[in-house]
Design a protein around this motif. Structure first.
Motif, PDB file in Angstrom:
ATOM      1  N   ALA A   1      21.690 -33.539  35.928  1.00  0.00           N
ATOM      2  CA  ALA A   1      20.842 -32.362  36.049  1.00  0.00           C
ATOM      3  C   ALA A   1      19.540 -32.716  36.753  1.00  0.00           C
ATOM      4  O   ALA A   1      19.049 -31.969  37.576  1.00  0.00           O
ATOM      5  CB  ALA A   1      20.565 -31.764  34.676  1.00  0.00           C
ATOM      6  N   ALA A   2      18.975 -33.877  36.438  1.00  0.00           N
ATOM      7  CA  ALA A   2      17.726 -34.292  37.078  1.00  0.00           C
ATOM      8  C   ALA A   2      17.957 -34.529  38.571  1.00  0.00           C
ATOM      9  O   ALA A   2      17.131 -34.168  39.388  1.00  0.00           O
ATOM     10  CB  ALA A   2      17.175 -35.542  36.408  1.00  0.00           C
ATOM     11  N   ASP A   3      19.094 -35.149  38.938  1.00  0.00           N
ATOM     12  CA  ASP A   3      19.390 -35.412  40.342  1.00  0.00           C
ATOM     13  C   ASP A   3      19.552 -34.106  41.126  1.00  0.00           C
ATOM     14  O   ASP A   3      19.196 -34.036  42.303  1.00  0.00           O
ATOM     15  CB  ASP A   3      20.651 -36.251  40.474  1.00  0.00           C
ATOM     16  CG  ASP A   3      20.461 -37.677  39.986  1.00  0.00           C
ATOM     17  OD1 ASP A   3      21.481 -38.341  39.741  1.00  0.00           O
ATOM     18  OD2 ASP A   3      19.301 -38.115  39.848  1.00  0.00           O
TER      19      ASP A   3
ATOM     20  N   SER B   1      18.425 -33.970  48.500  1.00  0.00           N
ATOM     21  CA  SER B   1      19.103 -35.189  48.925  1.00  0.00           C
ATOM     22  C   SER B   1      19.883 -34.959  50.215  1.00  0.00           C
ATOM     23  O   SER B   1      20.525 -33.926  50.401  1.00  0.00           O
ATOM     24  CB  SER B   1      20.071 -35.639  47.830  1.00  0.00           C
ATOM     25  OG  SER B   1      20.866 -36.722  48.284  1.00  0.00           O
ATOM     26  N   CYS B   2      19.837 -35.955  51.093  1.00  0.00           N
ATOM     27  CA  CYS B   2      20.613 -35.934  52.337  1.00  0.00           C
ATOM     28  C   CYS B   2      21.803 -36.877  52.268  1.00  0.00           C
ATOM     29  O   CYS B   2      22.400 -37.189  53.306  1.00  0.00           O
ATOM     30  CB  CYS B   2      19.707 -36.298  53.514  1.00  0.00           C
ATOM     31  SG  CYS B   2      18.572 -34.969  53.968  1.00  0.00           S
ATOM     32  N   VAL B   3      22.174 -37.316  51.083  1.00  0.00           N
ATOM     33  CA  VAL B   3      23.329 -38.208  50.931  1.00  0.00           C
ATOM     34  C   VAL B   3      24.567 -37.496  51.476  1.00  0.00           C
ATOM     35  O   VAL B   3      24.872 -36.366  51.101  1.00  0.00           O
ATOM     36  CB  VAL B   3      23.527 -38.604  49.447  1.00  0.00           C
ATOM     37  CG1 VAL B   3      24.824 -39.364  49.263  1.00  0.00           C
ATOM     38  CG2 VAL B   3      22.350 -39.416  48.954  1.00  0.00           C
TER      39      VAL B   3
ATOM     40  N   GLY C   1      19.495 -34.449  61.184  1.00  0.00           N
ATOM     41  CA  GLY C   1      19.308 -33.156  61.825  1.00  0.00           C
ATOM     42  C   GLY C   1      19.904 -31.992  61.057  1.00  0.00           C
ATOM     43  O   GLY C   1      19.698 -30.840  61.415  1.00  0.00           O
ATOM     44  N   SER C   2      20.652 -32.282  59.986  1.00  0.00           N
ATOM     45  CA  SER C   2      21.183 -31.181  59.172  1.00  0.00           C
ATOM     46  C   SER C   2      20.135 -30.789  58.129  1.00  0.00           C
ATOM     47  O   SER C   2      19.077 -31.407  58.036  1.00  0.00           O
ATOM     48  CB  SER C   2      22.510 -31.585  58.517  1.00  0.00           C
ATOM     49  OG  SER C   2      22.336 -32.723  57.700  1.00  0.00           O
ATOM     50  N   TYR C   3      20.423 -29.758  57.369  1.00  0.00           N
ATOM     51  CA  TYR C   3      19.458 -29.221  56.413  1.00  0.00           C
ATOM     52  C   TYR C   3      20.049 -29.155  55.017  1.00  0.00           C
ATOM     53  O   TYR C   3      21.248 -28.955  54.852  1.00  0.00           O
ATOM     54  CB  TYR C   3      19.014 -27.812  56.838  1.00  0.00           C
ATOM     55  CG  TYR C   3      18.419 -27.774  58.220  1.00  0.00           C
ATOM     56  CD1 TYR C   3      17.164 -28.297  58.471  1.00  0.00           C
ATOM     57  CD2 TYR C   3      19.136 -27.228  59.280  1.00  0.00           C
ATOM     58  CE1 TYR C   3      16.615 -28.276  59.749  1.00  0.00           C
ATOM     59  CE2 TYR C   3      18.594 -27.193  60.560  1.00  0.00           C
ATOM     60  CZ  TYR C   3      17.340 -27.719  60.772  1.00  0.00           C
ATOM     61  OH  TYR C   3      16.807 -27.697  62.034  1.00  0.00           O
ATOM     62  N   VAL C   4      19.165 -29.290  54.025  1.00  0.00           N
ATOM     63  CA  VAL C   4      19.566 -29.169  52.624  1.00  0.00           C
ATOM     64  C   VAL C   4      18.570 -28.246  51.921  1.00  0.00           C
ATOM     65  O   VAL C   4      17.398 -28.174  52.293  1.00  0.00           O
ATOM     66  CB  VAL C   4      19.624 -30.547  51.916  1.00  0.00           C
ATOM     67  CG1 VAL C   4      20.722 -31.409  52.511  1.00  0.00           C
ATOM     68  CG2 VAL C   4      18.279 -31.257  51.970  1.00  0.00           C
ATOM     69  N   PRO C   5      19.024 -27.526  50.885  1.00  0.00           N
ATOM     70  CA  PRO C   5      18.131 -26.577  50.208  1.00  0.00           C
ATOM     71  C   PRO C   5      17.041 -27.272  49.398  1.00  0.00           C
ATOM     72  O   PRO C   5      17.220 -28.388  48.922  1.00  0.00           O
ATOM     73  CB  PRO C   5      19.076 -25.800  49.296  1.00  0.00           C
ATOM     74  CG  PRO C   5      20.242 -26.684  49.091  1.00  0.00           C
ATOM     75  CD  PRO C   5      20.373 -27.525  50.325  1.00  0.00           C
ATOM     76  N   ASP C   6      15.920 -26.583  49.271  1.00  0.00           N
ATOM     77  CA  ASP C   6      14.875 -27.003  48.335  1.00  0.00           C
ATOM     78  C   ASP C   6      15.330 -26.517  46.960  1.00  0.00           C
ATOM     79  O   ASP C   6      15.456 -25.314  46.749  1.00  0.00           O
ATOM     80  CB  ASP C   6      13.544 -26.363  48.723  1.00  0.00           C
ATOM     81  CG  ASP C   6      12.405 -26.738  47.788  1.00  0.00           C
ATOM     82  OD1 ASP C   6      11.254 -26.513  48.186  1.00  0.00           O
ATOM     83  OD2 ASP C   6      12.648 -27.235  46.672  1.00  0.00           O
ATOM     84  N   PRO C   7      15.602 -27.426  46.016  1.00  0.00           N
ATOM     85  CA  PRO C   7      16.124 -26.989  44.719  1.00  0.00           C
ATOM     86  C   PRO C   7      15.139 -26.150  43.905  1.00  0.00           C
ATOM     87  O   PRO C   7      15.530 -25.453  42.986  1.00  0.00           O
ATOM     88  CB  PRO C   7      16.468 -28.296  44.008  1.00  0.00           C
ATOM     89  CG  PRO C   7      15.717 -29.352  44.718  1.00  0.00           C
ATOM     90  CD  PRO C   7      15.490 -28.874  46.112  1.00  0.00           C
TER      91      PRO C   7
ATOM     92  N   ASN D   1      16.964 -41.775  58.959  1.00  0.00           N
ATOM     93  CA  ASN D   1      17.080 -42.834  57.953  1.00  0.00           C
ATOM     94  C   ASN D   1      17.780 -42.377  56.672  1.00  0.00           C
ATOM     95  O   ASN D   1      17.877 -43.126  55.711  1.00  0.00           O
ATOM     96  CB  ASN D   1      15.696 -43.409  57.625  1.00  0.00           C
ATOM     97  CG  ASN D   1      14.752 -42.390  57.006  1.00  0.00           C
ATOM     98  OD1 ASN D   1      15.137 -41.257  56.722  1.00  0.00           O
ATOM     99  ND2 ASN D   1      13.510 -42.801  56.815  1.00  0.00           N
ATOM    100  N   GLY D   2      18.256 -41.120  56.639  1.00  0.00           N
ATOM    101  CA  GLY D   2      18.974 -40.615  55.468  1.00  0.00           C
ATOM    102  C   GLY D   2      18.083 -39.936  54.441  1.00  0.00           C
ATOM    103  O   GLY D   2      18.583 -39.385  53.457  1.00  0.00           O
ATOM    104  N   ASN D   3      16.768 -39.962  54.661  1.00  0.00           N
ATOM    105  CA  ASN D   3      15.843 -39.301  53.742  1.00  0.00           C
ATOM    106  C   ASN D   3      15.631 -37.853  54.154  1.00  0.00           C
ATOM    107  O   ASN D   3      15.890 -37.477  55.289  1.00  0.00           O
ATOM    108  CB  ASN D   3      14.486 -40.026  53.739  1.00  0.00           C
ATOM    109  CG  ASN D   3      14.586 -41.411  53.146  1.00  0.00           C
ATOM    110  OD1 ASN D   3      15.430 -41.675  52.296  1.00  0.00           O
ATOM    111  ND2 ASN D   3      13.727 -42.306  53.597  1.00  0.00           N
TER     112      ASN D   3
END
Length: 191
Positions: free
Chosen positions: A4-6, A11-13, A18-24, A36-38
């Motif tokens: 749940a904390a993760d 995360s871009c794992v 250049g892709s996007y991930v949601p702000d939780p 660099n994966g961050n």
């Protein structure tokens, strides 16, 4: 509990640069994935009326209010239900509890958990509610203008407000969310 904390950390794992991930914490924002994966250092905002669609990895029209995966605690000055917890303006070590018919009682956080974060007393001063921040916790409600107690904001959405005034002979009561007679009031914040 670790999973749940993760889920509350962007995360871009497994994602391409250049892709996007949601702000939780905010469904109207997103992060970019770096080489660099961050994730990017700051979140990007979708335009008004849009939310970040993680399936399509882009901002999409918001037909219904979106919900964050891990919403931040709400810091409110307004009662919506009995037993709601409200911030206490000017003192992060206190909070108010809503009672019947808009009444409130004031409580103090215990010494081992001295800071109120909008939901509980805890130990991190950085999570204190900021009474000077205009924050819509409920769409369609009115909230106090912290800098001018004769004014208020109408929450069109969680991130969009309209500014209103009670006029010269009234002030806004944040407990009952209405303008009431009498111009005597005290601003929560000063510029």
């Amino acid at each position: 509990a670790a999973e749940a904390a993760d889920a509350c950390v962007p995360s871009c794992v497994g994602k391409d640069p250049g892709s996007y991930v949601p702000d939780p914490h905010d469904c109207h924002k997103y992060y970019g994935c770096r080489e660099n994966g961050n994730v990017s250092d700051v979140a990007f905002s979708c335009p008004d009326g849009y939310y970040f669609d993680s399936y399509y990895s882009k901002c999409s029209t918001e037909y219904n209010p979106c919900k964050a995966t891990c919403p931040l605690p709400g810091c409110s000055l307004t009662c919506h239900e009995d037993s709601d917890l409200l911030l206490f303006p000017g003192d992060c070590g206190k909070y108010r509890v809503c009672g019947p018919e808009g009444t409130t009682t004031t409580n103090s956080c215990p010494p081992l958990r001295p800071y109120f974060d909008g939901q509980v007393c805890q130990t991190d001063v950085e999570l204190c509610c900021d009474a000077c921040e205009v924050r819509c916790n409920y769409v369609g409600t009115e909230i106090l203008d912290p800098y001018n107690c004769t004014n208020y904001y109408f929450c069109q959405s969680f991130y969009s407000t309209l500014h209103g005034s009670c006029g010269s002979d009234a002030h806004f009561d944040p407990i009952i969310e209405k303008c009431v007679a009498g111009s005597e009031c005290q601003n929560v914040c000063t510029l």
